[in-house]
Scaffold this motif. Sequence first.
Motif, short mmCIF file in Angstrom:
data_model
loop_
_atom_site.label_atom_id
_atom_site.label_comp_id
_atom_site.label_asym_id
_atom_site.label_seq_id
_atom_site.Cartn_x
_atom_site.Cartn_y
_atom_site.Cartn_z
N ASP A 1 0.80 -1.31 0.21
CA ASP A 1 -0.12 -0.08 -0.65
C ASP A 1 0.37 0.66 0.41
O ASP A 1 0.81 2.35 -0.25
N SER B 1 -4.27 -7.20 -1.40
CA SER B 1 -4.13 -5.80 -1.50
C SER B 1 -3.15 -6.30 -2.23
O SER B 1 -3.13 -5.14 -2.38
N LYS C 1 -5.68 -0.59 -5.04
CA LYS C 1 -5.61 -0.08 -3.99
C LYS C 1 -4.50 0.74 -3.42
O LYS C 1 -4.52 -0.14 -2.81
N ALA D 1 -2.60 3.36 -0.28
CA ALA D 1 -3.22 4.07 0.68
C ALA D 1 -2.11 4.22 1.77
O ALA D 1 -0.68 3.61 1.76
N ASN E 1 -5.75 3.73 6.34
CA ASN E 1 -6.08 4.15 4.78
C ASN E 1 -6.82 5.30 4.30
O ASN E 1 -7.70 5.01 3.20
N GLY F 1 -5.11 7.73 -0.31
CA GLY F 1 -4.76 6.66 -1.20
C GLY F 1 -5.69 7.62 -2.75
O GLY F 1 -5.79 7.89 -3.28
N SER F 2 -5.39 6.14 -3.42
CA SER F 2 -6.07 6.17 -4.62
C SER F 2 -5.82 5.33 -5.15
O SER F 2 -6.06 3.73 -4.51
N PHE F 3 -6.33 5.00 -6.49
CA PHE F 3 -6.41 3.81 -7.44
C PHE F 3 -5.31 4.25 -8.43
O PHE F 3 -5.39 4.70 -9.54
N HIS G 1 -2.82 0.73 -10.37
CA HIS G 1 -2.55 -0.73 -10.90
C HIS G 1 -1.22 -0.81 -11.11
O HIS G 1 -0.54 0.34 -11.47
N ARG H 1 -13.23 0.99 -9.91
CA ARG H 1 -13.24 2.21 -8.43
C ARG H 1 -14.94 1.60 -6.82
O ARG H 1 -14.75 3.15 -6.89
N ASP H 2 -14.80 0.91 -7.22
CA ASP H 2 -15.25 0.00 -5.73
C ASP H 2 -17.03 1.04 -5.46
O ASP H 2 -17.17 1.28 -4.60
N ARG I 1 -17.52 -4.71 -6.30
CA ARG I 1 -16.35 -4.39 -5.29
C ARG I 1 -16.58 -4.87 -3.92
O ARG I 1 -15.51 -5.34 -2.99
#
Length: 351
Positions: free
Chosen positions: A110, A138, A143, A145, A153, A156-158, A160, A234-235, A239
């Motif tokens: 993370d 994880s 995700k 963070a 958390n 944070g950001s997305f 990949h 993006r949850d 998700r």
Amino acid sequence: MGKLVVNLGERSYSLLIEKGILDQVGEKIRDIYNGKKLVIVTDEHVNKHYGNKIAENLKQCQYEVHRIVLPPGEETKSFQMLTEIYNQFLDCKLTRSDLIVALGGGVIGDLAGFAASTYLRGVPYVQIPTSLLSQVDSSVGGKVAVDLARGKNLVGSFYHPKLVLIDPNVLDTLEDRFFWDGMAEVIKYGCIKDVALFNELKGYQTKAQIMENIEQIIYRCCEIKKDIVEKDERDTGERMLLNFGHTLGHAIETFYQYKKYTHGEAVAIGMVEICKRAEEKGLTASSMVEEIKELVTQYHLPYRLELADITPVLDTIQLDKKNINNVLNVILLKHLGQSYIYETTIDFFKS
Ligand code: GLY
């Protein structure tokens, strides 16, 4: 070798799952990165076991290797440490055409991932998860963070990775408690999406038996996760199913200040407790509590919250970032392998 591709257009990446794959780390990274410089971000424990081996392998593949070794533990996932990492990136003159390698469990994944997403507005990175929890959860899905004093958390950001390398052999050096901790997330995948996986898990009595089948167990979990992430990166919808047991689990972790229970232990309690409430309300099949309780017990995980009054734990749910305008999306099971999102309020837990 198990290979999965997370299909996200130009952000797609492979997950390679194989015992011993770390012996080919340089070769595998060469497939996605043709540059010269890379920096490994790891912690003291993981560095002791794998740091030199991986650095040597990368050097043999002609990489210029830098290494940042951080203290182990959740406290490391802080803004203060982030500044330290950025400074070390600057010291080794890391640019956007270089590569970051996150080598460690969830904390390192993370933190290094978040550093990668923000330093110079984004540097590519590779995940090499070394705990079962990070191998099945994880390290996949982008995700990243850091924590704030008021919660985990929260910033944070997305973002990949370019590649995820999963070597189940590293689990040999994982303490038993953290092996079972990761198995809680594996059980969760069975509960939410795959009754066959749940039933298969019932058949394993020892860690050795699980380790014989670990490649395909991790593969199946990553496959479920990648399918979900592809549909809802993006949850905002499906998700959320991955949060089965987590609303209460996070609250339990926070209440005990991350000292009494590991994440997986808290999730195990959360899965059983949520099913208990759903059963009382006729929102889940009547056998769920017993089924999950039996399996988590078999996997050395707790299922009961040892508190006479649950109110202070519920208070922390109200501070959860997923609790928006007092609406809580809790994840329930229709039956094993089939989960759904149920919109409710904190009162759901007050039975
Ligand atoms: N760990 C939950 C998620 O990636 O959405």
